[in-house]
Each structure stands twice: as C-alpha cells, then as structure tokens.
Design an enzyme around this catalytic site. Structure first.
Site, PDB file in Angstrom:
ATOM      1  N   LYS A 194       0.855  -1.185   0.000  1.00  0.00           N
ATOM      2  CA  LYS A 194       0.000   0.000   0.000  1.00  0.00           C
ATOM      3  C   LYS A 194       0.886   1.229   0.000  1.00  0.00           C
ATOM      4  O   LYS A 194       1.990   1.198   0.537  1.00  0.00           O
ATOM      5  CB  LYS A 194      -0.876   0.025   1.262  1.00  0.00           C
ATOM      6  CG  LYS A 194      -2.116   0.872   1.103  1.00  0.00           C
ATOM      7  CD  LYS A 194      -3.139   0.105   0.326  1.00  0.00           C
ATOM      8  CE  LYS A 194      -4.489   0.738   0.306  1.00  0.00           C
ATOM      9  NZ  LYS A 194      -5.492  -0.253  -0.128  1.00  0.00           N
TER      10      LYS A 194
HETATM   11  N1  GLU Z   1      -7.157  -0.057  -3.381  1.00  0.00           N
HETATM   12  C1  GLU Z   1      -7.894  -1.235  -3.710  1.00  0.00           C
HETATM   13  C2  GLU Z   1      -7.985  -2.164  -2.510  1.00  0.00           C
HETATM   14  O1  GLU Z   1      -7.850  -1.770  -1.374  1.00  0.00           O
HETATM   15  C3  GLU Z   1      -7.386  -1.925  -4.969  1.00  0.00           C
HETATM   16  C4  GLU Z   1      -5.973  -2.369  -4.947  1.00  0.00           C
HETATM   17  C5  GLU Z   1      -5.455  -2.874  -6.284  1.00  0.00           C
HETATM   18  O2  GLU Z   1      -6.246  -3.002  -7.211  1.00  0.00           O
HETATM   19  O3  GLU Z   1      -4.259  -3.103  -6.368  1.00  0.00           O
HETATM   20  O4  GLU Z   1      -8.274  -3.327  -2.643  1.00  0.00           O
END
Ligand code: GLU
Length: 415
Positions: free
Chosen positions: A107
């Site tokens: 993240k």
């Molecule tokens: N931000 C989204 C999540 O928390 C998508 C992450 C992604 O597609 O890599 O799942």
C-alpha cells in the site's frame, strides 16, 4: 485486545494471529507472515501555486510478495502515515491470497488532502512521489492502483512518470483510464464484487434473492455496489455520502439518482427519500448493510443497534474489533473486507494480465471472470465457516494465511 481503540494494524495482526493459532503455525513462520518486507518513507517537496515550497510525506509499504508481485493502492489522505499504510498493505496480502490471485500485498500513501490542491500541485506531487519510489516498483515487482483520494487520472500520471524513466510501461499501474490500457469494468469492480458476495450470502442465510440493502458511502465502491445489487433484483432502500443520506423503504430509484449526481446535483437535494444522517442510516431496518466509506464506522457504541442481518464490508476495516464481537454475539454475519472488497484487486489482476499480453478483454468477459473469482472466494469462506463453526472473517483469514504459509514453505524461506 477487543475494543474500538485498537489501531488498524493491531486489528489486522489480531486476525492473522487468530488464524495462525487455529492452524497451529510455528512462531518463526508467524514473524515471516506478519513482518513487512520493505518500507519507504519519502519527503516530497513541491512548489505550491502561491510560490511557497511545501514538503509532503509519502509512503510505500511492501508487506509480502511470496505469492506474486506486491500489489495495492495509493491513498491520498490527511490521515495517511506509515502505520496506517502498513496495516492496509497487510490487508492486501491476505485479500489477494483469499481470492487466489498471484499477487502479494502493498500500500502507498501521501499525507495530503487532495481536494485542497490545484490540479498542477497534484500532478507535481504525484510525479515527485513516483520518482521517489520508482526503484521499488516494477511490473513483476510492485504494481500500484487507486485507493481513497486517487483515481484513474492519478494512475495515468504515475504511468507517464514511470514510463519517462523506464520506457513505456502501462502494466506498472492498474486502474488506469481505458484509453491508456486500463481494463473495462475496473472502476465498477470493487462494488460489483461486494454485491456478488452479498447476494450469495443473503441466499445462504435464507434472506432470499431480493434483499433490502443500505449503502453507507456513495463513492466509487458504494455506488457500483448499489447498481449491481439492483441489477440482481435487490431493493436499495438507503444511501449516503458525507453530507448525509436518503431513505425510502420502498426502494430508491438508483438510476435516476446516479443521473442526478452525474449532473452535479447534491445528494441532499434529490427529490426522492427521507433525509437521514449517516449514523441513523447504519441503524435502519434492512437485510443487508454495506459500509463502503471509511474505517471504523461500526463501533461497539452502535453495533448493538444495527438491524441488518448481514454486513458486507465494502470499505477496508469499517467494523472495529469490539463491534465485530457484538455483531457475532447477535448473530449478524459480516462478510469481511478482504473478501467483500476484493473485486477491485481482482480486476486489477485482469488489467495487469491484459497489459502483459498486450491484449484487450471486453466488459462481458471481465464481469464474468470477476463473478467466477468472487464466487470461488465466497464459497471457500462459506464452507470453511460452516465446517469450523467460526465467523466469515475468521475463515477468510485462515484460508488466506494457509495459502501464504504454503507458498512460503515451497519457496524455501525457512530452510
Ligand atoms: N485499493 C484497492 C484495494 O484496497 C485496490 C488495490 C489494487 O487493485 O491493487 O483493494
């Protein structure tokens, strides 16, 4: 450890620890599962429109890449910090493992309120962030995506900056605009995924095929969940955004509401529905509640008043651990975030695969594959929960942790 004060990281670690205990995993393996592999903090100076220079803090936490490259969104939010980013990175590892896609978890974040920046400031900040982390990214290394406060435009800027350094690389991010190699159906995918698993659980819980649904948070995730629920025969009786909510026990006309909002209308001015606050909305009479806004909205304060039979976590960690226990005691089922909002990363996987193969899928194929992947994830969780007599959350973590542990063993990390 129960309570509302538990930080996100502790709450995730507590779920992982419970799964580790259930699976009888050795202590040395435990550390390998929990500790992040690599983290980066960067000071990001940019020239503001008023001529001053401001330094923002940016982060990327790469939790684990045993099952595939690091994968996870980038959040632009005033509350973003390293601990928060790390917790969300960890969630991604287990989310990807649970729906069995070949990714690890990561993240990113910048501590900023993007609404307070001009477009020029936002582009500069995004480019600076990309330059600062580009050496730890890569199509087979770490692939960012949108999250709170970022969108397909942000991904386009990241792709452009990364490509300026490394050569044209559309697969470096997912959630891009379709014109730049983004996948059909990616924007709608987290909400669609939530509605798919919500409907399956409603059927298994005997609620039936036309549940009444309340959606808190009518952003990307909440609005697409509402549309998919309606498409599949449910009745969406209440929705809200930060300004408050609308309630109509006979069902809101979601298509008309969407057209009204797309024309720049404010939810509070919509002609249909009684006005309710976000707090009241959580306690409305309905079969399914979808918290799709932010963390920590269902707490031990309000969990006793929730009337829904099923909570579908569209947002990441909307239920505090204290609330989770109360809901479980009251027989209210919770489809956990790592399953309920996995649709986003699932279609990110399809986007990445399309980019690597330089081949485009149509919307129908994307939606069918999403339906299959989410259904398989749900079935695994449901069966485990039935056979072990534990909550959906506990089952989801057990399945994900077991898959991760197996991959760690096979790769020989502990030999
Ligand atoms: N931000 C989204 C999540 O928390 C998508 C992450 C992604 O597609 O890599 O799942």
């Amino acid at each position: 450890m129960a309570g509302d004060d538990m930080q996100m990281l502790e709450a995730t670690v507590a779920c992982v620890n419970a799964a580790i205990a259930e699976l009888g995993i050795r202590d040395d393996m435990r550390d390998v599962i929990i500790e992040p592999w690599r983290e980066l903090t960067a000071g990001l100076p940019i020239r503001m429109d008023d001529g001053s220079v401001k330094v923002f803090q940016g982060y990327r936490s790469q939790h684990n890449a045993t099952r595939g490259p690091f994968k996870g969104g980038i959040r632009f939010h005033p509350a973003a910090d390293l601990a928060h980013t790390r917790a969300l990175a960890m969630l991604m590892t287990f989310k990807s493992a649970l729906v069995n896609i070949p990714f690890g978890g990561a993240k990113g974040g910048i501590q900023v309120d993007p609404r307070k920046l001009s477009e020029r400031e936002l582009i500069s900040l995004t480019r600076r962030y990309t330059r600062s982390i580009n050496h730890i990214l890569g199509v087979s290394r770490d692939i960012p995506a949108p999250d709170l406060g970022t969108n397909s435009q942000t991904m386009a800027w990241i792709m452009d900056e990364y490509s300026a350094i490394h050569g044209y690389t559309p697969g470096i991010v997912t959630g891009k605009p379709v014109e730049l190699g983004g996948s059909e159906g990616r924007n709608e995918s987290p909400g669609r995924g939530a509605a798919i698993v919500g409907r399956l659980a409603a059927r298994d819980l005997g609620i039936g095929d036309s549940p009444t649904v309340v959606v808190q948070g009518y952003g990307q995730v909440g609005s697409s969940a509402a549309r998919k629920f309606v498409e599949d025969g449910a009745k969406v009786v209440a929705v809200s955004d930060i300004s408050g909510g609308l309630y109509n026990k006979n069902g809101l006309d979601i298509a008309t509401l969407d057209a009204f909002l797309a024309d720049g209308g404010a939810m509070a001015d919509f002609h249909d529905g009684e006005r309710v606050t976000n707090e009241e909305l959580l306690e409305l009479e309905a079969d399914v509640l979808v918290p799709a806004a932010i963390e920590g909205v269902i707490t031990s304060e309000n969990a006793g008043d929730i009337k829904a039979k099923l909570v579908v976590e569209g947002a990441n960690q909307p239920t505090t651990p204290g609330a989770d226990e109360i809901l479980a005691d009251r027989g209210i089922k919770v489809l956990p975030d790592i399953l309920a909002n996995a649709g986003g990363v699932v279609v990110s996987y399809f986007e990445w695969a399309q980019n690597i193969q330089q081949f485009r899928w149509g919307l129908e194929r994307v939606n069918n594959e999403l339906e299959q992947t989410m259904t398989a994830g749900y079935n695994a969780v449901h069966e485990h929960s039935q056979s072990h007599g534990v909550t959906y959350r506990s089952s989801a973590y057990s399945i994900a942790v077991e898959r991760l542990m197996r991959a760690i063993e096979l790769r020989g990390f502990l030999k």
